[in-house]
Design a protein around this motif. Sequence first.
Motif, short mmCIF file in Angstrom:
data_model
loop_
_atom_site.label_atom_id
_atom_site.label_comp_id
_atom_site.label_asym_id
_atom_site.label_seq_id
_atom_site.Cartn_x
_atom_site.Cartn_y
_atom_site.Cartn_z
N VAL A 197 -14.09 -103.47 -12.11
CA VAL A 197 -12.66 -103.70 -11.91
C VAL A 197 -11.90 -102.38 -11.82
CG1 VAL A 197 -10.56 -104.50 -13.08
CG2 VAL A 197 -12.55 -106.00 -12.93
N SER A 200 -12.84 -100.48 -8.58
CA SER A 200 -12.32 -101.25 -7.43
C SER A 200 -10.80 -101.14 -7.38
CB SER A 200 -12.74 -102.71 -7.55
OG SER A 200 -14.14 -102.84 -7.50
N GLY A 201 -10.15 -101.20 -8.55
CA GLY A 201 -8.70 -101.04 -8.59
C GLY A 201 -8.25 -99.69 -8.05
N PHE A 217 -13.55 -106.53 -6.89
CA PHE A 217 -12.54 -106.72 -7.93
C PHE A 217 -12.43 -108.19 -8.30
CE2 PHE A 217 -8.39 -107.51 -9.65
CZ PHE A 217 -8.06 -106.38 -10.37
#
Length: 449
Positions: A197, A200-201, A217
């Motif tokens: 996460v 990916s963020g 994500f």
Amino acid sequence: MEALDLARWQFAITTVYHFLFVPLSIGLAYLIAYMQTLYVVKNDETYKRMAQFWGKMFLLNFAVGVVTGILQEFQFGMNWADYSRFVGAVFGGPLAVEALVSFFLESTFLGVWIFGWDKLNKKVHLASIWLVAIAATLSALWILTANSFMQEPVGYTINNGRAEMTSFFALLGNPQLWVEFPHTLWASLATGSLFVVGISGYKLLRKQQTDVFRPSFNIAIVVALFASFLVAFSGHSQTQHLMESQPMKIAASEGLWETTGESAPWTVVAAIDPDNQENTFEIKIPYLLSVLAYNKTTGSVPGMLELQAQYEAQYGPGNYIPPVRTTFWSFRIMVGAGMLMILLTLIGAFGVWRKKVENWRFYLRLMIPAVFLPYIASSAGWIMTEVGRQPWIVNGLQKTADGVSPNVTAGMVLTSMIGFTLIYGILAACFIYLVVRFTKKGASPAGIA
């Protein structure tokens, strides 16, 4: 500092450092296996690129984890020889199975997975990464089998001053293992998913390769949400078991000096004075500790002073109260980090459901440092687990002070600790550098591994 103190510090540092890599290996392996499964089922190259990108992160983490694990085991002979002599006939069994079966299985199929792209049948190749994930889980199971014996000894007899195994299946059936293992497994999934996460963020914030990192994500935030809840539920089960097996640890984690009345409140914060064996300030929630311990609003919880008297009668004179401040605050750091993980993943899952999370720039920025939340929670949880067991190295059987190597001097331990710290520092710098480099580079273009 004496050799005992330095040996404890060295083992604590190396163990916490090593455990930074273990949960990520387990959690990330399952996420990669799921992504590759989607590639095989849907025949969509995007999922292949996802699996290959996160596979690079997994290999980097796996390599550092192996090195730190090997260095850690040296200490059993160097600094803890008396412990090894006393419990080696029991403790060594699960460790041997972990090394000879689980680790070799994981390493073998990891090699198959690395070199098998476009060379093996898709389903056979997919099976290899699932076997890597399963083998990593089995490694954790065997390590926790050994650790659970230290928390709650079972399946042994004392012969000539040494603990000897009487039943291997008793070790596997240890009640402590079956509250500890699920908690560790869900924590590993939370660690791996929040790692995905966060990175990916970062890529979504910069609108780079969104075709790869948007689904990464979305998958990871859902896994993180469920894993965070499962960590909380399994932790609740572990707390209830500790009420029976290690009540002193529970009392210390609550800063509870005196036995409670018919119902027990949960202490939110406290100013603990271990010298005078009292708390000078407390904020409590009525009935909550009874609910956590017994699933009802009534139920007395024994305090440290009562348990100290019981243990003196059972084991002889001595101080059986662990470092209270460390146990108390590490438990609250663990719980606080876990609750924050649940909150953030709930928000993220809602954003994914509404298909708006990619536009929540503040939230995406927040999820980058949130990568560290499961590491904080896991480290604090292990500190509470091990410090709260003191003064025992094997609960009720051997004290920590009796496990240290008799002929090792403080200078020897200090020298090895400095050497290990330097090696670990170099490894950490290399790991962070390569993670940042791989993140900036991103996933390979379609058709390129």
